[in-house]
Structures are given as structure tokens and as C-alpha cells.
Design an enzyme around this catalytic site. Structure first.
Site, PDB file in Angstrom:
ATOM      1  N   MET A  30      56.574  35.921 -63.277  1.00 30.77           N
ATOM      2  CA  MET A  30      57.776  35.958 -64.118  1.00 30.77           C
ATOM      3  C   MET A  30      59.032  35.820 -63.252  1.00 30.77           C
ATOM      4  O   MET A  30      60.134  36.131 -63.703  1.00 30.77           O
ATOM      5  CB  MET A  30      57.827  37.248 -64.923  1.00 30.77           C
ATOM      6  CG  MET A  30      56.656  37.365 -65.900  1.00 30.77           C
ATOM      7  SD  MET A  30      56.998  38.425 -67.298  1.00 30.77           S
ATOM      8  CE  MET A  30      57.335  39.966 -66.492  1.00 30.77           C
ATOM      9  N   HIS A  37      54.695  38.620 -54.378  1.00 31.63           N
ATOM     10  CA  HIS A  37      54.449  37.298 -54.961  1.00 31.63           C
ATOM     11  C   HIS A  37      54.174  36.273 -53.859  1.00 31.63           C
ATOM     12  O   HIS A  37      53.282  35.434 -53.977  1.00 31.63           O
ATOM     13  CB  HIS A  37      55.675  36.822 -55.752  1.00 31.63           C
ATOM     14  CG  HIS A  37      56.029  37.644 -56.951  1.00 31.63           C
ATOM     15  ND1 HIS A  37      57.176  38.398 -57.013  1.00 31.63           N
ATOM     16  CD2 HIS A  37      55.414  37.811 -58.151  1.00 31.63           C
ATOM     17  CE1 HIS A  37      57.252  38.988 -58.194  1.00 31.63           C
ATOM     18  NE2 HIS A  37      56.187  38.653 -58.906  1.00 31.63           N
ATOM     19  N   GLY A 147      47.569  39.593 -58.727  1.00 34.11           N
ATOM     20  CA  GLY A 147      47.731  40.777 -57.891  1.00 34.11           C
ATOM     21  C   GLY A 147      46.989  41.985 -58.457  1.00 34.11           C
ATOM     22  O   GLY A 147      47.070  42.275 -59.660  1.00 34.11           O
ATOM     23  N   LYS A 149      47.916  44.845 -58.068  1.00 32.76           N
ATOM     24  CA  LYS A 149      48.989  45.730 -58.563  1.00 32.76           C
ATOM     25  C   LYS A 149      48.877  45.916 -60.079  1.00 32.76           C
ATOM     26  O   LYS A 149      49.100  46.996 -60.608  1.00 32.76           O
ATOM     27  CB  LYS A 149      50.337  45.107 -58.179  1.00 32.76           C
ATOM     28  CG  LYS A 149      51.559  45.603 -58.925  1.00 32.76           C
ATOM     29  CD  LYS A 149      51.988  46.968 -58.456  1.00 32.76           C
ATOM     30  CE  LYS A 149      53.358  47.365 -58.943  1.00 32.76           C
ATOM     31  NZ  LYS A 149      53.702  47.008 -60.300  1.00 32.76           N
ATOM     32  N   GLN A 153      45.670  43.954 -66.015  1.00 34.67           N
ATOM     33  CA  GLN A 153      45.920  42.527 -66.277  1.00 34.67           C
ATOM     34  C   GLN A 153      44.822  41.675 -65.642  1.00 34.67           C
ATOM     35  O   GLN A 153      44.320  40.733 -66.265  1.00 34.67           O
ATOM     36  CB  GLN A 153      47.293  42.154 -65.720  1.00 34.67           C
ATOM     37  CG  GLN A 153      47.635  40.690 -65.791  1.00 34.67           C
ATOM     38  CD  GLN A 153      49.100  40.454 -65.489  1.00 34.67           C
ATOM     39  OE1 GLN A 153      49.942  40.595 -66.346  1.00 34.67           O
ATOM     40  NE2 GLN A 153      49.402  40.091 -64.256  1.00 34.67           N
ATOM     41  N   SER A 185      57.761  45.519 -56.643  1.00 38.40           N
ATOM     42  CA  SER A 185      57.833  45.128 -58.050  1.00 38.40           C
ATOM     43  C   SER A 185      59.222  44.584 -58.335  1.00 38.40           C
ATOM     44  O   SER A 185      60.212  45.067 -57.761  1.00 38.40           O
ATOM     45  CB  SER A 185      57.562  46.343 -58.952  1.00 38.40           C
ATOM     46  OG  SER A 185      58.003  46.082 -60.268  1.00 38.40           O
TER      47      SER A 185
HETATM   48  P1  AMP Z   1      54.959  39.381 -62.301  1.00 36.09           P
HETATM   49  O1  AMP Z   1      55.992  38.406 -61.837  1.00 36.09           O
HETATM   50  O2  AMP Z   1      55.391  40.801 -62.221  1.00 36.09           O
HETATM   51  O3  AMP Z   1      54.349  38.990 -63.615  1.00 36.09           O
HETATM   52  O4  AMP Z   1      53.785  39.275 -61.228  1.00 36.09           O
HETATM   53  C1  AMP Z   1      53.188  38.038 -60.928  1.00 36.09           C
HETATM   54  C2  AMP Z   1      51.956  38.273 -60.086  1.00 36.09           C
HETATM   55  O5  AMP Z   1      52.319  38.939 -58.884  1.00 36.09           O
HETATM   56  C3  AMP Z   1      50.929  39.162 -60.778  1.00 36.09           C
HETATM   57  O6  AMP Z   1      49.629  38.651 -60.541  1.00 36.09           O
HETATM   58  C4  AMP Z   1      51.146  40.497 -60.109  1.00 36.09           C
HETATM   59  O7  AMP Z   1      50.001  41.311 -60.113  1.00 36.09           O
HETATM   60  C5  AMP Z   1      51.496  40.072 -58.706  1.00 36.09           C
HETATM   61  N1  AMP Z   1      52.204  41.134 -57.996  1.00 36.09           N
HETATM   62  C6  AMP Z   1      53.239  41.877 -58.468  1.00 36.09           C
HETATM   63  N2  AMP Z   1      53.591  42.826 -57.573  1.00 36.09           N
HETATM   64  C7  AMP Z   1      52.756  42.668 -56.502  1.00 36.09           C
HETATM   65  C8  AMP Z   1      52.598  43.346 -55.247  1.00 36.09           C
HETATM   66  N3  AMP Z   1      53.380  44.376 -54.908  1.00 36.09           N
HETATM   67  N4  AMP Z   1      51.634  42.917 -54.404  1.00 36.09           N
HETATM   68  C9  AMP Z   1      50.834  41.867 -54.745  1.00 36.09           C
HETATM   69  N5  AMP Z   1      50.931  41.194 -55.906  1.00 36.09           N
HETATM   70  C10 AMP Z   1      51.873  41.584 -56.773  1.00 36.09           C
END
Ligand code: AMP
Length: 280
Positions: A30, A37, A147, A149, A153, A185
Site C-alpha cells: 500500500m 517493504h 511479510g 509481519k 494475511q 510499519s
Molecule cells: P502494506 O504496505 O502494509 O500492505 O505491506 C505490504 C507488504 O509488506 C505486506 O506483505 C507486509 O506483510 C509487508 N511488511 C510490512 N511491514 C513489514 C516488516 N516490518 N517487515 C517485513 N515485511 C513487512
């Protein structure tokens, strides 16, 4: 690196890559990218010939009282990070492109998505599974890198991928943390310094649980009690759930099975909702 906004252009580009025998890894995000990321993009670049990062703040996965409107958007910085990490294509469709007027098809997974996040964010996974199924259909990647994290999901996307024969190999990347332990995050930027100090209770509780398991503890009631106790010491922290579940089904377990169970935490730190987990 190429930037693509239209679905038809993305489909044509991905079809061209496949026609040339190139393997493709998709990293769905996102945006408001951070090092976590970036680590996914790097892992994707090690797995596949071509890396496609999608950046789409998906309105369908936000509840009516959630932070969709104020979710951070910073495309220029994101593009620079994708480029530096080795992405070949960034797909940034508009909301109208993904959900045109009259859009009416949604995917729901009805077991793994039910507990934990499913209880407090009832429409969340319906939005996630719908957009991920659409992205998989548009890009038809060999791999999708996700991730750990967002442990639930991962489990939900693995389940719809298997159930719907989507033919994508799900690659899981470990959680990247700041030096103080806080899981990276996009929402961490909402935290003030004092809130951030309280937010560290989550990673501390997870580390404590890992230590207890290393010392031989297997009883979930004792592990959850200790985690809850550590979180409760912080005035700004309100626990939404603290649960030890099977990492594939998200079902509660009574005993830790090392490698197969996770401690999943969600908490409010004042108005900021954080989640974190560790495999126990
Ligand atoms: P998001 O942009 O929050 O939807 O996250 C996009 C992807 O990045 C998802 O697969 C998350 O699980 C991963 N992600 C978010 N935070 C982390 C983190 N601290 N370490 C590794 N991957 C992450």
C-alpha cells in the site's frame, strides 16, 4: 524501472515477460514504503527475473471508521526506493481503475480470515482477498512475496491461492524491526515519541514469550498470561487480542508446537492500531 497505471498495460507487460520466459515476482503493497517493504523487493529480485511492486491503498480493506483517507501516500519516495531495491515495474492503479463504477465482485475466505483481525476488522480480509485475487489475475506472477509481519494475511492469501488454484507460489519474508525492536510499519509514523516507547511493549512481550518457549514452556495459558501482563503495564496500550494460534489455520491451540504456532498481538497505542507476531 517502469511505472504503469493502467490494468491493460500491466497485463500486456506481464504477458510479454512470460512470453520471453521470464519468471515474475509480485510484491503487493500500500506504499509509504519502509525498509521492511524494501527487504521484500530484494527477496523478490533473488527469486525471479522480473519484480513487479504494486502500490495501491485499497479502500475495500479499510472499515468505515479506519484510516483510509489519512493513510500516508508518498509515491515519489516510494518509486525511488523500489528502483534502488531492484524493482523492474511499479504498478500504481487508481481506485477507479481497480473498482470502476458498478464493481460488484468480492472474494471471501471463510475460515482462516474469521478469528483475530477478522473479529475486530470484519470487512478487512474481504478487501485484501479481493484485491490480491485481482492483482494475481492481472499480473499472473510465478511468486508473490509477503511479510510475516501480517501473519494472518499470509495464511489467508495462501488459503485462497490453494482453494482457487491461483498458481502463485507464496514466499514469506521475515519481519524487519527497528533497532529498538518495533516492527517496521507505515503506521509507525503516527506515533509520538512517548507512544512509540509504549508501543515497544508488543515486541518485548513477543521476545519474552520466545524466551519462555526456549526454556521449555509449552502451555499457551501461561505464555498468553505473561504477554498480557507485560502489555498491561503501559497506560496507553489497550490489547485487542493476544493469542497463540496455528500459523496456517489461525485456530487457537493449547500447546505451542515449535515452528508451527505464532503468538499474535494487536493493540491500540492511543489511536494507533498496531499488530505484531512471532513464530514460537
Ligand atoms: P502494506 O504496505 O502494509 O500492505 O505491506 C505490504 C507488504 O509488506 C505486506 O506483505 C507486509 O506483510 C509487508 N511488511 C510490512 N511491514 C513489514 C516488516 N516490518 N517487515 C517485513 N515485511 C513487512
Amino acid at each position: 524501472m517502469q511505472t504503469v497505471t493502467s490494468i491493460s498495460e500491466m497485463q500486456a507487460l506481464a504477458a510479454g515477460l512470460r512470453a520471453h520466459g521470464r519468471s515474475v515476482a509480485l510484491v503487493p503493497t500500500m506504499g509509504a514504503l519502509h525498509e521492511g517493504h524494501v527487504s521484500l523487493v530484494r527477496l523478490a529480485a533473488m527469486k525471479a527475473d522480473a519484480v513487479i511492486v504494486s502500490i495501491f491503498v485499497n479502500p475495500a480493506q479499510f472499515g468505515p471508521s479506519e484510516d483510509f483517507a489519512r493513510y500516508p501516500r508518498e509515491l515519489e519516495a516510494d518509486l525511488a526506493q523500489c528502483n534502488a531495491a531492484g524493482a523492474h515495474v511499479v504498478f500504481t492503479p487508481s481506485v477507479e481503475e481497480i473498482y470502476p463504477k458498478g464493481y460488484s465482485t468480492f472474494i471471501t475466505e471463510e475460515a482462516v480470515a474469521k478469528p483475530l483481525e477478522g473479529v475486530s476488522r470484519p470487512v478487512h480480509f474481504r478487501g485484501v482477498t479481493t484485491v490480491v485475487a485481482k492483482l494475481f489475475n492481472i499480473v499472473r506472477p510465478n511468486y508473490a512475496v509477503l511479510g510475516q509481519k501480517d501473519a494472518q494475511q499470509v495464511a489467508v492469501i495462501k488459503k485462497i491461492t490453494a482453494d482457487l488454484h491461483l498458481g502463485v507460489e507464496i514466499v514469506i519474508a521475515p519481519t524487519l524491526r527497528d533497532p529498538d525492536g518495533l516492527a517496521m510499519s507505515s503506521r509507525n509514523r503516527y506515533l509520538t515519541a512517548t507512544q512509540r516507547a509504549d508501543a515497544l511493549a508488543l515486541s518485548r512481550a513477543l521476545r519474552r514469550a520466545q524466551e519462555m518457549v526456549s526454556a521449555g514452556e509449552r502451555r499457551v495459558d501461561r505464555l498468553v498470561a505473561e504477554a498480557t501482563h507485560l502489555l498491561a503495564q503501559h497506560r496507553r496500550v489497550r490489547v485487542i487480542y493476544a493469542a497463540i494460534v496455528d500459523r496456517d489455520t489461525m485456530e487457537a491451540v493449547r500447546e505451542v508446537r515449535p515452528g508451527q504456532t505464532i503468538l499474535a498481538l494487536a493493540a491500540w497505542v492511543d489511536e494507533v492500531r498496531l499488530i505484531d507476531n512471532e513464530i514460537l
